[in-house]
Scaffold this active site. Structure first.
Site, PDB file in Angstrom:
ATOM      1  N   GLY A 116       0.819  -1.220   0.000  1.00 27.14           N
ATOM      2  CA  GLY A 116       0.000   0.000   0.000  1.00 27.14           C
ATOM      3  C   GLY A 116       0.851   1.268   0.000  1.00 27.14           C
ATOM      4  O   GLY A 116       2.073   1.197   0.147  1.00 27.14           O
ATOM      5  N   CYS A 126      -3.928  10.830  10.356  1.00 28.04           N
ATOM      6  CA  CYS A 126      -3.056  11.811   9.700  1.00 28.04           C
ATOM      7  C   CYS A 126      -3.484  13.252   9.978  1.00 28.04           C
ATOM      8  O   CYS A 126      -2.648  14.110  10.295  1.00 28.04           O
ATOM      9  CB  CYS A 126      -3.025  11.560   8.199  1.00 28.04           C
ATOM     10  N   HIS A 161      -2.201  17.080   3.236  1.00 28.65           N
ATOM     11  CA  HIS A 161      -3.390  17.706   3.823  1.00 28.65           C
ATOM     12  C   HIS A 161      -3.099  19.162   4.182  1.00 28.65           C
ATOM     13  O   HIS A 161      -1.953  19.513   4.501  1.00 28.65           O
ATOM     14  CB  HIS A 161      -3.765  16.996   5.126  1.00 28.65           C
TER      15      HIS A 161
HETATM   16  C1  2RA Z   1      -8.094  10.144   5.243  1.00 30.45           C
HETATM   17  N1  2RA Z   1      -7.333  10.147   7.541  1.00 30.45           N
HETATM   18  O1  2RA Z   1      -7.393  11.104   4.925  1.00 30.45           O
HETATM   19  C2  2RA Z   1      -7.749   9.304   6.441  1.00 30.45           C
HETATM   20  C3  2RA Z   1      -6.692   8.323   6.076  1.00 30.45           C
HETATM   21  N2  2RA Z   1      -6.281   7.560   7.141  1.00 30.45           N
HETATM   22  O2  2RA Z   1      -9.075   9.788   4.595  1.00 30.45           O
END
Ligand code: 2RA
Length: 337
Positions: free
Chosen positions: A12, A132, A245
């Site tokens: 992954g 995350c 993110h």
């Molecule tokens: C997301 N936090 O970004 C989740 C991934 N583990 O969808």
């Protein structure tokens, strides 16, 4: 001597990043085992100039393993994590399976290293890697929290495709091409068009109207800060960005903290870089943090809607696969050396 390692879910996006980070950081090991489902068994990977064949994960996989890094989904962690711990292995689990279990350390090494007290190689234990979006947010919010206690945090996230896996990244690229070519976008991963669009995070929505991703931020923050009273609310959005993110964070403090002091604190914070150039309107971007270790913070300013200097707004970006998952897990493993 150096520990024996296992990587569970090696095929992954996070599994592959585990290998990159272990190599980048010259993590010492006497052996390493690559584990995945039956479907992937037999695949070959070259790691640090040696060729490894992926083995099918089974209950005997951990007999001689000191540290196992898991990123194969919650059901695999639930089934094999306890088996590995039983064999004396320290499991660092990237899934959400055990994060909120009493007694399971939920660790960001720069934020709450004390949570690792008592965890050592040779004594089986399970350690949880936070979500995350929690890691990226708290890497910036915690240094400020430690200076002037955070009473309330409002988080809006702009989450990358990588959080939904490698297939979601591939589909975003495919859809982008299709849309530009005037074709109907292929929607297999998400039921709606993703390219040139954004939507509420794909996690299930709970009875309280929040989705699971948002409640992870609320609950994990309280556990990591060991503060059951801190008020947290979040809105998590999936945006057409590949692997980093972004998060807008509004903070209310118990005591005054002005923006200049906050900026200086963040400049000194481990794993954080400040990008806050108002003159040239240069602030953190997902592309600028992608494939990098540090979380970037900017737009540091006093929240003028709050009384006195008790409020700040900041904007944070971090690589979801790296610091949001693989790097944080390897840093936890480094605490065992
Ligand atoms: C997301 N936090 O970004 C989740 C991934 N583990 O969808």
């Amino acid at each position: 001597d150096a520990p024996s390692l296992a990587v569970v879910g090696v095929t992954g996006a996070v599994g592959q990043e585990f290998l990159s980070v272990l190599s980048d950081r010259s993590f010492p090991y006497k052996s390493i085992k690559l584990l995945a489902s039956k479907r992937s068994a037999g695949k070959k990977y070259t790691f640090e100039d040696n060729e490894y064949v992926v083995e099918e994960l089974n209950k005997d996989s951990f007999d001689d393993v000191d540290i196992a890094l898991f990123s194969a989904g919650g059901s695999i962690s639930k089934e094999y994590g306890p088996i590995a711990v039983e064999k004396g292995c320290v499991v660092v689990d990237n899934s959400s399976a055990f994060r909120m279990v009493e007694g399971v350390p939920l660790v960001i090494p720069e934020v709450n290293p004390e949570a690792m007290t008592g965890v050592r190689i040779g004594k089986g234990a399970l350690v949880a890697n936070p979500n995350c979006s929690t890691i990226i947010c708290l890497m910036a919010a915690t240094p400020l929290h430690k200076r002037a206690k955070v009473l309330r945090m409002v988080v809006s996230t702009y989450q990358a495709a990588s959080g939904a896996g490698a297939a979601a990244m591939e589909e975003l690229e495919l859809q982008t091409r299709e849309v530009l070519e005037g074709k109907r976008p292929t929607c297999n991963i998400f039921k709606q068009q993703y390219a040139f669009n954004l939507f509420s995070h794909n996690a299930p929505v709970l009875p309280n109207g929040y989705n699971e991703e948002e409640m992870k931020l609320v609950k994990e923050t309280r556990k990591i800060w060991n503060d059951k009273d801190v008020k947290v609310t979040a809105t998590c959005i999936r945006v057409p960005v590949m692997r980093a993110h972004a998060e807008s964070v509004n903070l209310q403090f118990a005591s005054p903290l002005d923006e200049n002091e906050a900026r200086e604190i963040l400049k000194k914070a481990p794993g954080v870089v400040v990008i806050d150039d108002r003159a040239s309107n240069h602030f953190p971007t997902p592309l600028e943090v992608s494939n990098k270790d540090d979380v970037a913070v900017g737009r540091i300013r006093r929240d003028e809607s709050q009384d006195g200097n008790h409020g700040l707004d900041i904007f944070v970006c971090g690589d979801q696969i790296r610091k949001g998952a693989a790097l944080n897990a390897v840093q936890i493993a480094e605490m065992l050396l």
